[in-house]
Design an enzyme around this catalytic site. Structure first.
Site, PDB file in Angstrom:
ATOM      1  CG  HIS A  90      -8.487  -1.545  -9.045  1.00  0.00           C
ATOM      2  ND1 HIS A  90      -8.436  -2.664  -8.236  1.00  0.00           N
ATOM      3  CD2 HIS A  90      -8.437  -0.494  -8.193  1.00  0.00           C
ATOM      4  CE1 HIS A  90      -8.358  -2.296  -6.972  1.00  0.00           C
ATOM      5  NE2 HIS A  90      -8.351  -0.972  -6.914  1.00  0.00           N
ATOM      6  CG  HIS A 118      -9.469   3.569  -5.254  1.00  0.00           C
ATOM      7  ND1 HIS A 118     -10.246   2.920  -4.316  1.00  0.00           N
ATOM      8  CD2 HIS A 118      -8.493   2.696  -5.601  1.00  0.00           C
ATOM      9  CE1 HIS A 118      -9.757   1.704  -4.101  1.00  0.00           C
ATOM     10  NE2 HIS A 118      -8.694   1.540  -4.875  1.00  0.00           N
ATOM     11  CE  LYS A 152     -11.296  -4.740  -4.068  1.00  0.00           C
ATOM     12  NZ  LYS A 152     -10.271  -4.128  -4.865  1.00  0.00           N
ATOM     13  CG  HIS A 161      -7.139  -5.805  -1.105  1.00  0.00           C
ATOM     14  ND1 HIS A 161      -6.662  -4.547  -1.409  1.00  0.00           N
ATOM     15  CD2 HIS A 161      -6.225  -6.349  -0.269  1.00  0.00           C
ATOM     16  CE1 HIS A 161      -5.518  -4.339  -0.787  1.00  0.00           C
ATOM     17  NE2 HIS A 161      -5.230  -5.429  -0.075  1.00  0.00           N
ATOM     18  CG  HIS A 205      -4.334  -4.382  -6.142  1.00  0.00           C
ATOM     19  ND1 HIS A 205      -4.304  -5.414  -5.230  1.00  0.00           N
ATOM     20  CD2 HIS A 205      -5.353  -3.585  -5.761  1.00  0.00           C
ATOM     21  CE1 HIS A 205      -5.272  -5.231  -4.356  1.00  0.00           C
ATOM     22  NE2 HIS A 205      -5.923  -4.138  -4.646  1.00  0.00           N
ATOM     23  CG  ASP A 213      -5.144   0.125  -6.371  1.00  0.00           C
ATOM     24  OD1 ASP A 213      -6.205   0.713  -6.087  1.00  0.00           O
ATOM     25  OD2 ASP A 213      -4.449  -0.478  -5.536  1.00  0.00           O
TER      26      ASP A 213
HETATM   27  O1  DOR Z   1      -2.851   1.338  -1.895  1.00  0.00           O
HETATM   28  C1  DOR Z   1      -4.054   1.150  -1.892  1.00  0.00           C
HETATM   29  N1  DOR Z   1      -4.942   2.177  -1.807  1.00  0.00           N
HETATM   30  N2  DOR Z   1      -4.509  -0.088  -1.938  1.00  0.00           N
HETATM   31  C2  DOR Z   1      -5.807  -0.380  -1.794  1.00  0.00           C
HETATM   32  O2  DOR Z   1      -6.146  -1.527  -1.822  1.00  0.00           O
HETATM   33  C3  DOR Z   1      -6.800   0.695  -1.549  1.00  0.00           C
HETATM   34  C4  DOR Z   1      -6.331   1.988  -2.028  1.00  0.00           C
HETATM   35  C5  DOR Z   1      -7.145   3.128  -1.471  1.00  0.00           C
HETATM   36  O3  DOR Z   1      -8.376   3.060  -1.521  1.00  0.00           O
HETATM   37  O4  DOR Z   1      -6.557   4.093  -1.001  1.00  0.00           O
HETATM   38 ZN    ZN Z   2      -7.737  -0.239  -5.087  1.00  0.00          ZN
END
Ligand code: DOR
Ligand code: ZN
Length: 366
Positions: free
Chosen positions: A33, A35, A119, A156, A194, A267
């Site tokens: 996971h 970003h 997702k 999520h 998460h 995450d």
């Molecule tokens: O803390 C987080 N940041 N939780 C999420 O589910 C998304 C992520 C984000 O994309 O910034």
């Molecule tokens: Zn995330």
């Protein structure tokens, strides 16, 4: 009697050996996971992940979100260009589920191998989730199709009802939404992502074999006091929000148990420093840089170094039906705590790198 004494002595020696271990070698880990964002943030953060991890599932919550195979393919190309030379990292792409997602197109994208998973963001639950799902009933036909073809669903797991206390939103999601999905479509391969609560650990442990969960390093390392220690700490604000110490302990307990239903999903969620230190700060912890060091320390502190590899490199790959990485990484325990860089710079902007409030003696050998 004599045999018992021998076994006890051996156990003692074995435990002592592990506790005094200064070096471990494990199968290269994966991050299930991540970003990566886009533009200059992507360029800066991709190498932080590819330095240690073999593969990552890449989240689709960009603006605009990744809604189609075409967008996922384009996004994958951009990521691949940012991977340092001689690194064979594999990004695994996802599609952002909406109430308008076409099940036939999704099936085609999965069977063609362009898209790895879907997702599900409840609309309004977190960063860039406005186009997410409001009514679970509307996506049930898509979920049925996914179950038939074996396509994983990543969730999520928080309700978005503002009347529900922010610390209860995961628990209520499990009771009101996840349980419904699991009962209706038990064949669906679901990752509750998460997780942050004891309730989630229990639900997943007791759930059907297709239900698994990922855990982040920051939820293993911190509790909700860390958002407010001596003042407000925006860099420790993430969603689902950190919970009480009892919940953190439950997460550590399942992570170090080696139970194959639980594995690492970092995450890692970069936001610019200014966007976090703001009147309305963004949710997300950027943890890619020292994730493995922090995890080794947590497992070591809990006499569970021998389980680390299961959590970071085996359990997730098995759930996602992937081969284990062929490479190994070596981790070394130093005599004094390692010094963390605190900032990842992007031109004239900064991203704050996650650092726990306990000493970390482990590092990945390069
Ligand atoms: O803390 C987080 N940041 N939780 C999420 O589910 C998304 C992520 C984000 O994309 O910034
Ligand atoms: Zn995330």
């Amino acid at each position: 009697m004599l045999n018992n004494i021998k076994v006890n002595t051996l156990n003692f020696i074995f435990k002592d050996l592990i506790e005094n271990m200064k070096e471990i070698e494990i199968i290269q880990p994966d991050d299930w996971h991540v970003h990566f964002r886009d533009k200059e943030i992507l360029q800066a953060v991709v190498p932080e992940t590819t330095r240690h991890f073999g593969r990552s599932i890449v989240m689709p919550n960009l603006l605009p979100p990744i809604l189609s195979a075409k967008a996922a393919i384009e996004y994958k190309k951009t990521i691949q260009k940012a991977i340092p030379k001689d690194n064979d990292f594999t990004p695994l792409m996802t599609i952002y589920l909406t109430e308008n997602t076409d099940k036939n197109k999704l099936k085609e994208a999965y069977l063609d191998g362009h898209v790895f998973a879907v997702k599900l963001y409840p609309a309004g639950a977190t960063t860039n989730s406005a186009s997410g799902v409001k009514n679970i009933e509307k996506i049930m036909p898509v979920l049925e199709t996914m179950a038939t073809i074996g396509m994983p669903l990543l969730i999520h797991g928080e309700v978005t009802d503002k009347n529900i206390d922010i610390f209860d939103r995961e628990k209520v999601f499990i009771e009101q939404k996840l349980d419904f999905i699991c009962r209706e479509i038990p064949q669906l391969r679901i990752t509750l992502e998460h997780i942050t609560t004891r309730e989630a650990t229990v639900y997943v442990k007791e759930g059907n074999q297709n239900l698994v969960a990922s855990i982040t390093p920051h939820h293993l390392a911190m509790n909700r006091n860390d958002i407010f220690s001596g003042g407000i700490r925006p860099h420790n604000f993430c969603l689902p929000i950190l919970k009480k110490e009892t919940h953190r302990k439950s997460l550590v307990e399942v992570a170090i148990s080696g139970n194959s239903k639980f594995f690492l999903g970092t995450d890692t969620a970069p936001h610019l420093k200014n966007d976090k230190e703001s009147e309305c700060g963004c949710a997300g912890v950027f943890n890619a840089t020292y994730c493995m060091a922090i995890l080794a320390q947590i497992f070591d502190d809990n006499d569970a170094l021998h389980i680390l590899e299961k959590f970071t490199s085996i359990n997730g790959a098995k759930h996602y039906k992937q081969h284990l990485n062929k490479k190994k990484i070596k981790m070394i325990k130093k005599n004094s705590p390692i010094k963390f860089n605190s900032i990842l710079s992007i031109n004239d902007k900064d991203i704050v790198i996650f650092k726990p409030n306990f000493p970390v003696y482990w590092e990945v050998e390069h």
